[in-house]
Structures are given as C-alpha cells and as structure tokens.
Design a protein around this motif. Structure first.
Motif, mmCIF file in Angstrom:
data_model
loop_
_atom_site.group_PDB
_atom_site.id
_atom_site.type_symbol
_atom_site.label_atom_id
_atom_site.label_comp_id
_atom_site.label_asym_id
_atom_site.label_seq_id
_atom_site.Cartn_x
_atom_site.Cartn_y
_atom_site.Cartn_z
ATOM 1 N N PRO A 187 -5.174 -0.616 1.519
ATOM 2 C CA PRO A 187 -6.030 -0.551 3.581
ATOM 3 C C PRO A 187 -4.330 0.082 4.075
ATOM 4 N N THR A 188 -3.270 -0.039 3.813
ATOM 5 C CA THR A 188 -2.024 0.104 4.626
ATOM 6 C C THR A 188 -2.098 1.599 4.094
ATOM 7 N N ASP A 189 -2.500 2.443 3.501
ATOM 8 C CA ASP A 189 -2.581 3.715 3.522
ATOM 9 C C ASP A 189 -3.856 4.230 4.101
ATOM 10 N N LEU A 190 -4.999 4.010 3.760
ATOM 11 C CA LEU A 190 -5.624 4.532 4.644
ATOM 12 C C LEU A 190 -5.727 4.494 6.225
ATOM 13 N N GLN A 191 -5.286 3.977 6.758
ATOM 14 C CA GLN A 191 -5.048 3.035 8.138
ATOM 15 C C GLN A 191 -3.839 3.755 8.553
ATOM 16 N N GLY A 218 1.060 -1.187 0.202
ATOM 17 C CA GLY A 218 -0.135 0.177 0.042
ATOM 18 C C GLY A 218 1.044 1.232 -0.219
ATOM 19 N N PHE A 219 1.921 1.091 0.157
ATOM 20 C CA PHE A 219 3.106 2.027 -0.238
ATOM 21 C C PHE A 219 2.634 3.244 1.045
ATOM 22 N N GLY A 220 2.883 2.521 1.904
ATOM 23 C CA GLY A 220 3.108 3.267 3.503
ATOM 24 C C GLY A 220 3.781 3.845 4.259
ATOM 25 N N ALA A 264 -14.988 -0.935 3.639
ATOM 26 C CA ALA A 264 -15.565 -1.249 4.586
ATOM 27 C C ALA A 264 -14.648 -2.116 4.876
ATOM 28 N N SER A 265 -14.101 -2.997 4.383
ATOM 29 C CA SER A 265 -13.095 -3.987 4.778
ATOM 30 C C SER A 265 -11.734 -3.696 4.461
ATOM 31 N N ALA A 266 -11.441 -2.327 4.232
ATOM 32 C CA ALA A 266 -10.380 -1.244 4.700
ATOM 33 C C ALA A 266 -9.524 -0.736 5.666
ATOM 34 N N VAL A 267 -10.698 -0.455 5.607
ATOM 35 C CA VAL A 267 -10.714 0.569 7.572
ATOM 36 C C VAL A 267 -10.554 -0.699 8.575
ATOM 37 N N CYS A 268 -11.603 -1.790 8.364
ATOM 38 C CA CYS A 268 -12.068 -2.536 9.613
ATOM 39 C C CYS A 268 -11.822 -3.540 8.582
ATOM 40 N N TYR A 314 -5.094 -7.862 -0.895
ATOM 41 C CA TYR A 314 -4.436 -6.754 0.183
ATOM 42 C C TYR A 314 -4.035 -7.471 1.418
ATOM 43 N N GLY A 315 -3.692 -9.113 1.361
ATOM 44 C CA GLY A 315 -3.686 -9.657 3.012
ATOM 45 C C GLY A 315 -4.571 -9.558 4.044
ATOM 46 N N LEU A 316 -5.542 -9.508 3.734
ATOM 47 C CA LEU A 316 -6.714 -9.354 4.641
ATOM 48 C C LEU A 316 -7.900 -10.796 4.621
ATOM 49 N N SER A 317 -8.114 -10.705 5.900
ATOM 50 C CA SER A 317 -8.732 -11.726 5.783
ATOM 51 C C SER A 317 -9.995 -12.632 5.047
#
Length: 437
Positions: free
Chosen positions: A105-109, A32-34, A191-195, A149-152
């Motif tokens: 997701p990494t960026d937004l978090q 996510g280029f974090g 919704a997935s990216a943040v939570c 993005y490696g989310l469950s």
C-alpha cells in the motif's frame, strides 16, 4: 513537465491467450519500501529475473466464459525485492510465500500521489469487486493482508466487508474455485491498498459468463456501490452493445474494467463506452525524478502485455476525441500491471497459504476503482469514465510516453506517446483530481 505534484515529498482474438535479513528488512517490508535508496547497492548480477504464470482463471474452463486478467509470480526477483537489495545491500532470496515480495500500500499510494487522500478519504464509500465463483477464504485472507500492512480491520462483523452472490444472498454462494479465488484476493487487496477507509462489497457471479458477471455488476449497483471493479474480459461480439445497455449503463457509478493481458487487441467489457477501461504499466522507483517513480507500457512479449485497441462494435463516447479510431478506443487510464513490478497479495485457498506477487490488468482495475472512491461520489447523472478527459495533459495525470504492446497500423493505438495513447490512455493517477467530476 509537471508542476510540483500532490502528495509528494520534495526530494484477445478468441478467448484469452496465455502468456507465457533481519529486523531492518522486516521493518522495510512493513513500510512498503516507500523510502529512497540509501546507497547505490544493487542486486547481484546473477539475480534471477522474475518468472510468472497465468492464474488458472485466465483459461476459461467452460465454453462462453470470460477470463480473468492476472498472473502470479513463481520465481526470481521482483522490482520490490530489488529495491530491498538497494536499501540493505543484501540480495534477497527468490520470491516465496513467507514474506511479501511485491509492492504494498505505501508504494502504490506514493507512486500515484495518494498518500494524503488514502489517509483522509473514503469513509462511507463502497467499492464493489465483481468476480466469478466463490472464494471461501476471502475475508480471512483480506484480514491477513490488512493487518500486515497496518490497515484498519475490514470485516463482516464491523460492517466494512460484505460478500454476496449475484442474487444478493449472503448464504447461497456459488461453487468455490481456486483460480478465481486468486483473482478475488488480488482484487480485494488492491482496493484495500488504495482506499483503506472504504467498505468492500464482494459480489460473486455463479459462473464467468457475461450474463452472470453482468448480473453481478447490476447487483453491486443495486446494493449501493458507486465504484465497481471488473478484472475479466473476452473477445468482442455483436452482442456487446446489448450488454452495454443491460449491465454497464449506470450513470453516477464508476465502473472500471481491465483492458486485458494479451497485448494489442480490444476486449469486452473494456470496450464498453460506459466503463473506464484500465491499461497496464511497468512501475519502477526512479529516485532521480521529483515523482520518485517511472512507468512504461507493460509488454512482456507479442502476446503478453496490456490490452488496447479500437472496438469493432461499441460507439465512441462523446468525451473521447482521438481520431484514429471511429469507435470506442481502449484504454482510458492505466496503473501498474507488469508482474515483474507486481503487487503483494495474500491468498490461501487451494494454494500454499502465504504471500504472492501478482500482475496483469486485474491489478490495475481495482487500483483505479480505489482512486475513484478516494475522489468521492460521482454526480447522479455523470459517466465517470469521462472525468479524466477533463484533466488531459495536466499534472493530475502521469503521462506515460514510452513502450508499446505490439504492432498496429495506427501507431498511437499500440505505442505510448505524449498525450493520449491506447496502451496507457491519458496516463496514471497523480492524486485524485482527474477522477472527480
């Protein structure tokens, strides 16, 4: 000036108006280029600016329907791709469907101080996404986004994902619609990216009328969702106060609504006193700041940018104290919405299957719903729209102080300033403490 923030490493008048290489790179995309830029390398001076178009559902197809609040990037380079160029020294090709070109997701978090909360919180919470019509590929597209993005996994089979009609049926669903399918993919992915630990309930209204979308909101609450995101709107009317009572007066439920994409001017249901109205920003990396990010009001033109304004009908909620609007003021808070600094979404229905970058306040509404979910279940008698006001002026919110979304006689309703303003409300999340109460 903010103290050390949480989760940070040190270093529409009328219906909706339209607005106008290598393994290292792959690893950076997945991350996510974090990370901070390694050098001062920049994109080529001739790199094309991002271009975009309103999604089809932004133009209502039938009289009395509301519009979705989203744009899809069609060419040029997004902010995310420009960050790639800074890191790799290679100017990427213009956005295409092969790889993500927006924030992940990494960026937004990172941008909103949510990294720790996103990893630890949200289990057992349900975010409802309310949209019109059916996206038959919603679950499969969501699976692609989360896997990349490696989310469950979040599926019907494991109980994380559920799709129903406004009647609650899982089998008798509305007619499919390609434009609203784009909107649904955007909402589900944000919704997935943040939570990422949250369950997701997708509620599909029969059509985009306020009556059907409002019924879908009620269904979401009946089915137990404590966080309900709505990414649509239309002109205010004298019926809005009755809609408030019929569809949005749900104590103990955080209901978020996009503020609109047509620049200065109030929309409904963002004007409902029972919802959290969510404005939009342009989000950019800023390695010279402690936060690592900066934001300004999203404005592309006089007719395209985040909505804001003073409601003509809804009374002012007790927690709003601005004095330039005697009724309800839009917005309450904000998050990224500028398509040029947009978010990555995977979509496949009625479009070339692949990755797209989206913007509009349709992105910011589910982001804020996700933040509420990370903050935890609201008390049963509360109205969560009031929660950020208890933290006004504190480090729990990133105060956005530059930019405007048009012209108005009461300056703060259309121009950012220190403290509360219409386009960005109280600011953007810095952790979750402003969203609990």
């Amino acid at each position: 000036m903010r103290s050390t923030p949480p989760d940070r490493p040190s270093a529409r008048s009328g219906w909706r108006r339209l607005g106008t290489a290598a393994a290292a790179t792959a690893a950076l995309l997945l991350a996510g280029f974090g990370t901070a830029a390694q050098a001062d390398a920049a994109p080529s001076a001739t790199a094309a600016k991002a271009t975009w178009t309103a999604t089809p559902c932004a133009t209502p197809q039938h009289k009395g329907e509301l519009a979705c609040d989203s744009y899809r990037v069609t060419g040029g380079l997004t902010a995310h791709q420009k960050e790639q160029a800074k890191i790799t020294g290679i100017t990427p090709k213009a956005a295409d469907a092969a790889t993500p070109s927006g924030y992940g997701p990494t960026d937004l978090q990172s941008a909103y101080g949510l990294t720790s909360a996103a990893a630890s919180n949200g289990a057992g919470e349900t975010i409802a996404i309310v949209d019109a019509y059916n996206d038959p590929n919603a679950e499969a597209d969501l699976a692609t986004y989360r896997s990349y993005y490696g989310l469950s996994a979040c599926t019907t089979a494991n109980g994380c994902f559920k799709k129903v009609s406004q009647t609650g049926s899982t089998t008798s669903l509305p007619a499919s619609d390609t434009g609203w399918a784009e909107e649904i993919s955007l909402d589900l992915d944000m919704a997935s990216a943040v939570c990422p630990n949250c369950n997701i309930l997708q509620v599909e209204a029969t059509s985009a009328t306020m009556a059907n979308l409002g019924t879908a909101v009620n269904r979401a609450v009946t089915l137990g969702a404590k966080y309900v995101s709505n990414s649509y709107g239309g002109s205010e009317s004298s019926s809005d106060t009755s809609y408030d009572s019929s569809y949005f007066n749900h104590a103990g439920v955080a209901i978020t609504v996009s503020a609109g994409d047509s620049g200065y001017g109030a929309e409904y249901p963002a004007a409902s006193k029972y919802v959290t109205s969510v404005g939009g920003t342009a989000l950019a990396k800023a390695t010279s700041t402690t936060r690592g990010w900066s934001e300004t009001v999203w404005k592309t033109s006089s007719s395209e940018g985040t909505g804001s304004g003073c409601s003509a009908y809804d009374t002012k909620p007790t927690w709003q104290t601005d004095t330039g609007c005697t009724r309800r003021t839009i917005s309450d808070v904000s998050a990224v919405a500028d398509p040029a600094t947009g978010v990555s979404v995977y979509d496949s229905y009625g479009i070339t299957a692949g990755w797209y970058t989206f913007g509009g306040t349709s992105a910011s509404s589910p982001i804020i719903a996700g933040v509420y979910a990370l903050a935890g279940t609201p008390s049963t008698s509360s109205y969560p729209a009031s929660f950020p006001y208890a933290k006004a002026g504190t480090s729990a919110l990133n105060d956005v102080t530059s930019g405007n979304n048009g012209t108005c006689t009461t300056t703060y309703l259309c121009t950012a300033q220190s403290g509360y303003d219409g386009p960005t409300g109280l600011g953007t999340p810095e952790g979750v403490s402003a969203f609990t109460g």
